[in-house]
Write a protein that holds these residues in place. Structure first.
Motif, short mmCIF file in Angstrom:
data_model
loop_
_atom_site.label_atom_id
_atom_site.label_comp_id
_atom_site.label_asym_id
_atom_site.label_seq_id
_atom_site.Cartn_x
_atom_site.Cartn_y
_atom_site.Cartn_z
N MET A 29 -0.11 -1.06 13.82
CA MET A 29 0.13 0.34 14.19
C MET A 29 1.61 0.58 14.50
SD MET A 29 -2.78 1.70 13.79
CE MET A 29 -2.81 3.24 14.65
N SER A 30 2.22 -0.35 15.20
CA SER A 30 3.63 -0.24 15.53
C SER A 30 4.49 -0.25 14.27
CB SER A 30 4.04 -1.37 16.46
OG SER A 30 5.42 -1.38 16.67
N ASN A 31 4.15 -1.14 13.35
CA ASN A 31 4.89 -1.24 12.09
C ASN A 31 4.76 0.04 11.28
OD1 ASN A 31 6.45 -2.41 10.08
ND2 ASN A 31 4.67 -3.32 9.07
N ARG A 32 3.56 0.60 11.25
CA ARG A 32 3.34 1.83 10.48
C ARG A 32 4.16 2.97 11.08
NH1 ARG A 32 -2.64 3.89 9.15
NH2 ARG A 32 -2.57 4.35 11.37
N SER A 33 4.23 3.03 12.40
CA SER A 33 5.03 4.07 13.06
C SER A 33 6.52 3.89 12.75
CB SER A 33 4.80 4.01 14.56
OG SER A 33 5.65 4.89 15.23
N ALA A 34 6.99 2.65 12.79
CA ALA A 34 8.40 2.38 12.47
C ALA A 34 8.70 2.71 11.01
CB ALA A 34 8.73 0.92 12.75
N GLN A 35 7.77 2.42 10.11
CA GLN A 35 7.98 2.76 8.70
C GLN A 35 8.06 4.26 8.51
OE1 GLN A 35 4.76 0.80 6.65
NE2 GLN A 35 6.02 -0.98 6.16
N ALA A 36 7.25 5.02 9.23
CA ALA A 36 7.30 6.48 9.13
C ALA A 36 8.66 7.00 9.60
CB ALA A 36 6.17 7.10 9.95
#
Length: 119
Positions: A29-36
């Motif tokens: 979830m953290s990685n997906r937020s950073a990618q966004a």
């Protein structure tokens, strides 16, 4: 049937795997937020690059207008924004001009230079 020691080893391994799964979900979830966030910044940069030519032409047009009309207020406004320019010197008296006897404003030299205004 499992012995008491085997039961506790398997239970501890299951709890460890559960903890690792929860950590993996959190990192995902953290990685997906950073990618966004990165994608949003990348989109902004791409759009800025597309508009750079337009902005450069707008600044050049304002500098030409300021030089042509000898508008000190416009020149000061550009200077406050970190944009400086120089006016080309008038042509020599013996050179040919488009309309004899008429004084044409000299264009601004190609060196319209913005200052780096880094925060």
């Amino acid at each position: 049937m499992l012995k008491k020691g085997e039961f506790w080893i398997l239970t501890a391994a299951a709890l460890l795997l559960l903890a690792l799964i929860l950590v993996n979900m959190g990192l995902f979830m953290s990685n997906r937020s950073a990618q966004a966030d990165v994608n949003t910044r990348n989109q902004y940069l791409q759009q800025s690059l597309q508009l750079e030519g337009l902005y450069r032409e707008m600044v050049k047009a304002l500098a030409d207008l300021s030089a042509r009309n000898q508008d000190t207020q416009l020149k000061d406004l550009l200077a406050k924004q970190g944009i400086t320019f120089t006016v080309n010197p008038p042509a020599a008296a013996g050179s040919t001009t488009p309309a004899a006897g008429k004084s044409e404003p000299q264009p601004v030299s190609g060196a319209v230079t913005p200052k780096d205004n880094k925060p």
